[in-house]
Write an enzyme that holds these catalytic residues in place. Sequence first.
Site, PDB file in Angstrom:
ATOM      1  N   HIS A 114      12.775   3.254   1.437  1.00 63.71           N
ATOM      2  CA  HIS A 114      11.903   3.221   0.269  1.00 63.71           C
ATOM      3  C   HIS A 114      11.234   4.579   0.127  1.00 63.71           C
ATOM      4  CE1 HIS A 114       8.390   2.041  -2.190  1.00 63.71           C
ATOM      5  NE2 HIS A 114       9.044   0.933  -2.506  1.00 63.71           N
ATOM      6  N   ASP A 191       8.929   0.454   8.727  1.00 55.01           N
ATOM      7  CA  ASP A 191       8.429  -0.088   7.469  1.00 55.01           C
ATOM      8  C   ASP A 191       8.761  -1.574   7.484  1.00 55.01           C
ATOM      9  OD1 ASP A 191       8.087  -1.034   4.902  1.00 55.01           O
ATOM     10  OD2 ASP A 191       9.336   0.486   3.944  1.00 55.01           O
ATOM     11  N   GLN A 194       9.398  -5.837   4.115  1.00 48.67           N
ATOM     12  CA  GLN A 194      10.301  -6.944   3.805  1.00 48.67           C
ATOM     13  C   GLN A 194      10.571  -7.829   5.017  1.00 48.67           C
ATOM     14  OE1 GLN A 194      10.991  -7.538   0.759  1.00 48.67           O
ATOM     15  NE2 GLN A 194      10.270  -5.596  -0.074  1.00 48.67           N
ATOM     16  N   LYS A 217       3.204  -8.710  -0.276  1.00 52.07           N
ATOM     17  CA  LYS A 217       4.555  -9.240  -0.067  1.00 52.07           C
ATOM     18  C   LYS A 217       4.551 -10.411   0.914  1.00 52.07           C
ATOM     19  CE  LYS A 217       6.504  -4.629  -0.862  1.00 52.07           C
ATOM     20  NZ  LYS A 217       6.999  -4.791  -2.238  1.00 52.07           N
ATOM     21  N   CYS A 354      12.678   1.952  -6.100  1.00 49.62           N
ATOM     22  CA  CYS A 354      12.026   2.997  -5.304  1.00 49.62           C
ATOM     23  C   CYS A 354      12.906   3.414  -4.123  1.00 49.62           C
ATOM     24  CB  CYS A 354      10.652   2.537  -4.793  1.00 49.62           C
ATOM     25  SG  CYS A 354       9.452   2.279  -6.103  1.00 49.62           S
TER      26      CYS A 354
END
Length: 396
Positions: A114, A191, A194, A217, A354
Site C-alpha cells: 500500500h 502492515d 487487512q 478496518k 492505493c
Amino acid sequence: MRKDFPGLQNADGSPWHYLDTAATSQKPQAVIDAVTRAIGKDYATVHRGVYTRSAEMTLGYEAARRRVAAFIGGREDEIVFTRGATEAINLVAQSWGSANLQAGDRILLSVLEHHSNIVPWQLLRDRTGIEIDVCPLTEDGLIDLDAAERMLTPQHKLVAFAHVSNVLGSVLDVKRAAELAHSVGAKLLLDGCQAVPRLPVDVTALGCDFYAFSGHKLYGPTGVGALWTRKEILDAMPPWQGGGAMIDRVTFEKTSYAPAPQRFEAGTPAIVEAIGLAAACDYVAGIGLEAIHAHEARLVTQLREALRGMNDVTLFGPDQSAGIVSFAIRGVHPHDLGTILDEEDVAIRAGHHCAQPLMDRLGVDATARASFGLYSDEDDVAALLRGIERTKRIFG
C-alpha cells in the site's frame, strides 16, 4: 451477524450488499453504543483532570490500550495509539528511521505494498540517502521470500511488508520473513490493516518488530489505530511530534519527555475512538477470528469459482486469499462496473487501491475488488454475480 450492523440496510429496510470491507468496515451496534456513551454521558478529557469524571475517563482510555494490546498478543506499554496505520508507519519512519538509518543503509519493500508503506520510506530516503529495494512477487501473487532471501544483505536495516495484501488478499509467511530479516540484522515491520480483522494475530509469536493497523478496518471507529513495537525498541525511539501530554518537564532551555508510549501521543488523544476500538476488539473476539477467517475463506472460494467460469474475467492473486477478491472484466472499466453494481445495491471498490506499483506489475490501471467481512453472506455473492452479468449485457 448482519442484524448487529445497522449500516447494512437501506432506508427502506432492503439489504445493502456491502463488499468493500477492505476499505473500511461497517460498525456493529456494540461499537456504536460504546462510542455514544463515551462521547456523551461519560465524556471528559484524560490524563489531566483531578475531577472524578476525568479520572474515570483516563481509566477507560488506558483500559482500551490494554485491550488492544491483548488483542494482538502484546503488552500495554508497547502500544501507541495513532490516527491509523498510515500515521503509525510514518511514526516509525520519522522516529526510529531518522535515529537509526543513514546513507548506505537499505530497506526492503515488496511490489504489493500500500502507498502508506512506500511513501514514508521514500520521504526518509530523500532526507537521509538510504536506498529502497523492492521484492518481487510469485506468479500467484505472494511476496517472493525466496527472492527476498537472495536480496537481503547486512546493509538492510528494515524489511517492511504487508501481512495481508489489500488488493490480492495474499497472506505473508510472517515467521519466515522475520527469520530472513533477523538473519541479516534487520527489523521487520508489518502492515497489519487487512490481517487484524481476518486472522488471529500474536505479534510475539510472529517474531516481528513493528506492527501497524487501523481501527476502522477492525469494525471500530475512524481516526484511531495502533503501532505495536517491541518494548526495548520503543523505549529507545525519540519523540516525533511535540506538545502537551508527551512531556515530563518543559522550560525554554530544555524539555524532558514522558516515557513510551506516552511520549508518542502528543496532544489530546482520540479518547472516544480508542474506547470504540476496544469495544470492536471485544466484539470480534466474541465471534472468534478462526471462525471469521473460515467464513470469509468459504465466500472467497465461492466467488472465485463463479468468476473462474466466466471466460471474459481475469482473476488476480492466490486462491487462498484472506477475504479479498480482485478481478477485471474484459472491455469493462472497473469504475463502470462499480457504478452499475451500485444501481443493484452492491458496493465494491474500483481503482488502484492505493497500490499503483502493484497495478503496474499486474499490467492494469485498476481492478474491481470485492472484500468480505464477518457480516458478508452468500446473498452478497449472488447479488454481485447478478450485477456482473447485467454489466456484461450492457457492454455487449
